[in-house]
Scaffold this motif. Structure first.
Motif, PDB file in Angstrom:
ATOM      1  N   ARG A  67      -5.068   6.778 -10.148  1.00  0.00           N
ATOM      2  CA  ARG A  67      -6.397   6.170 -10.342  1.00  0.00           C
ATOM      3  C   ARG A  67      -6.558   5.714 -11.785  1.00  0.00           C
ATOM      4  O   ARG A  67      -7.191   4.692 -12.050  1.00  0.00           O
ATOM      5  N   GLU A  68      -5.971   6.465 -12.707  1.00  0.00           N
ATOM      6  CA  GLU A  68      -6.064   6.119 -14.127  1.00  0.00           C
ATOM      7  C   GLU A  68      -5.331   4.810 -14.420  1.00  0.00           C
ATOM      8  O   GLU A  68      -5.823   3.972 -15.178  1.00  0.00           O
ATOM      9  N   GLN A  69      -4.166   4.642 -13.820  1.00  0.00           N
ATOM     10  CA  GLN A  69      -3.429   3.390 -13.998  1.00  0.00           C
ATOM     11  C   GLN A  69      -4.222   2.216 -13.439  1.00  0.00           C
ATOM     12  O   GLN A  69      -4.322   1.159 -14.071  1.00  0.00           O
ATOM     13  N   ALA A  70      -4.770   2.394 -12.248  1.00  0.00           N
ATOM     14  CA  ALA A  70      -5.517   1.313 -11.603  1.00  0.00           C
ATOM     15  C   ALA A  70      -6.796   0.979 -12.366  1.00  0.00           C
ATOM     16  O   ALA A  70      -7.267  -0.157 -12.305  1.00  0.00           O
ATOM     17  N   ALA A  71      -7.337   1.947 -13.094  1.00  0.00           N
ATOM     18  CA  ALA A  71      -8.563   1.722 -13.867  1.00  0.00           C
ATOM     19  C   ALA A  71      -8.285   1.136 -15.250  1.00  0.00           C
ATOM     20  O   ALA A  71      -9.216   0.819 -15.973  1.00  0.00           O
ATOM     21  N   ARG A 130     -18.669  -4.551  -8.638  1.00  0.00           N
ATOM     22  CA  ARG A 130     -19.384  -3.267  -8.634  1.00  0.00           C
ATOM     23  C   ARG A 130     -18.440  -2.117  -8.284  1.00  0.00           C
ATOM     24  O   ARG A 130     -18.512  -1.037  -8.876  1.00  0.00           O
ATOM     25  N   LEU A 131     -17.535  -2.337  -7.328  1.00  0.00           N
ATOM     26  CA  LEU A 131     -16.555  -1.302  -6.977  1.00  0.00           C
ATOM     27  C   LEU A 131     -15.633  -1.005  -8.156  1.00  0.00           C
ATOM     28  O   LEU A 131     -15.304   0.157  -8.423  1.00  0.00           O
ATOM     29  N   ASP A 132     -15.218  -2.047  -8.860  1.00  0.00           N
ATOM     30  CA  ASP A 132     -14.362  -1.878 -10.038  1.00  0.00           C
ATOM     31  C   ASP A 132     -15.081  -1.044 -11.091  1.00  0.00           C
ATOM     32  O   ASP A 132     -14.501  -0.111 -11.655  1.00  0.00           O
ATOM     33  N   GLU A 133     -16.335  -1.360 -11.324  1.00  0.00           N
ATOM     34  CA  GLU A 133     -17.115  -0.608 -12.313  1.00  0.00           C
ATOM     35  C   GLU A 133     -17.240   0.859 -11.912  1.00  0.00           C
ATOM     36  O   GLU A 133     -17.065   1.753 -12.734  1.00  0.00           O
ATOM     37  N   ARG A 134     -17.509   1.097 -10.635  1.00  0.00           N
ATOM     38  CA  ARG A 134     -17.631   2.485 -10.157  1.00  0.00           C
ATOM     39  C   ARG A 134     -16.302   3.228 -10.285  1.00  0.00           C
ATOM     40  O   ARG A 134     -16.290   4.401 -10.669  1.00  0.00           O
ATOM     41  N   ALA A 135     -15.197   2.564  -9.932  1.00  0.00           N
ATOM     42  CA  ALA A 135     -13.889   3.211 -10.023  1.00  0.00           C
ATOM     43  C   ALA A 135     -13.546   3.548 -11.471  1.00  0.00           C
ATOM     44  O   ALA A 135     -13.042   4.641 -11.757  1.00  0.00           O
ATOM     45  N   ARG A 136     -13.836   2.631 -12.383  1.00  0.00           N
ATOM     46  CA  ARG A 136     -13.562   2.871 -13.809  1.00  0.00           C
ATOM     47  C   ARG A 136     -14.452   3.975 -14.356  1.00  0.00           C
ATOM     48  O   ARG A 136     -14.011   4.809 -15.141  1.00  0.00           O
ATOM     49  N   ASP A 137     -15.727   4.008 -13.935  1.00  0.00           N
ATOM     50  CA  ASP A 137     -16.646   5.059 -14.363  1.00  0.00           C
ATOM     51  C   ASP A 137     -16.185   6.421 -13.850  1.00  0.00           C
ATOM     52  O   ASP A 137     -16.252   7.419 -14.578  1.00  0.00           O
ATOM     53  N   ALA A 138     -15.721   6.478 -12.606  1.00  0.00           N
ATOM     54  CA  ALA A 138     -15.252   7.748 -12.030  1.00  0.00           C
ATOM     55  C   ALA A 138     -14.054   8.285 -12.796  1.00  0.00           C
ATOM     56  O   ALA A 138     -13.962   9.502 -13.057  1.00  0.00           O
ATOM     57  N   VAL A 139     -13.147   7.410 -13.183  1.00  0.00           N
ATOM     58  CA  VAL A 139     -11.979   7.850 -13.960  1.00  0.00           C
ATOM     59  C   VAL A 139     -12.412   8.315 -15.342  1.00  0.00           C
ATOM     60  O   VAL A 139     -11.918   9.328 -15.842  1.00  0.00           O
ATOM     61  N   LEU A 158     -15.297   9.604 -16.201  1.00  0.00           N
ATOM     62  CA  LEU A 158     -15.978  10.885 -16.070  1.00  0.00           C
ATOM     63  C   LEU A 158     -14.996  12.029 -15.836  1.00  0.00           C
ATOM     64  O   LEU A 158     -15.243  13.158 -16.267  1.00  0.00           O
ATOM     65  N   ALA A 159     -13.918  11.748 -15.124  1.00  0.00           N
ATOM     66  CA  ALA A 159     -12.936  12.781 -14.818  1.00  0.00           C
ATOM     67  C   ALA A 159     -12.073  13.135 -16.029  1.00  0.00           C
ATOM     68  O   ALA A 159     -11.450  14.187 -16.059  1.00  0.00           O
ATOM     69  N   SER A 160     -12.052  12.265 -17.009  1.00  0.00           N
ATOM     70  CA  SER A 160     -11.207  12.501 -18.206  1.00  0.00           C
ATOM     71  C   SER A 160     -11.791  13.484 -19.150  1.00  0.00           C
ATOM     72  O   SER A 160     -12.887  13.732 -19.320  1.00  0.00           O
TER      73      SER A 160
END
Length: 136
Positions: A76-80, A123-132, A134-136
């Motif tokens: 997920r980190e690579q994709a973000a 919007r999905l891209d923004e959410r995916a990047r935000d999730a990564v 937050l997880a860091s």
């Protein structure tokens, strides 16, 4: 390997269908039906056709990266990362075109649908990047 969410498959299928429709429109409707139009309108048609193509290729590239995440081929980190972020900025987010009555109806429809799809994936891209993040 993670299961791919249903909404993702639907978005992927929608993007693929729009890509095929855009390809067919550009390949078969452009040349024949637009020869009689004034040069400035033909130029606008070319410009807007490229906008549709840009939106759809950006969305497909992003979806393929997400598909790689779901298949366990990428983190997920690579994709973000910026390498796989949805890009296209001002050109792809500009909603103009569908209201231009000089443009053919088919192109106006492609412009509208590709814009809606691009904005949804943004919007999905923004959410995916935000999730990564937050997880860091």
């Amino acid at each position: 390997m993670m299961e791919t969410p249903t909404f993702f498959n639907g978005t992927y299928d929608e993007t693929m269908a729009l890509l095929i429709e855009a390809r067919n429109y550009i390949a078969y409707h452009d040349a024949a039906s637009h020869r009689a139009l004034p040069p400035h309108v033909r130029l606008q048609i070319s410009y807007e056709s490229m906008r549709v193509t840009s939106r759809l290729t950006q969305v497909m590239a992003w979806l393929l990266a997400q598909k790689a995440v779901h298949a366990g081929e990428m983190t997920r980190e690579q994709a973000a990362s910026d390498d796989f972020a949805l890009s296209g900025g001002d050109i792809c987010t500009d909603p103009s075109g569908p209201d231009n009555e000089q443009l053919p109806e088919g192109l106006r429809s492609l412009l509208e649908r590709s814009h809606r799809l691009y904005m949804r994936v943004a919007r999905l891209d923004e959410r995916a990047r935000d999730a990564v993040a937050l997880a860091s």
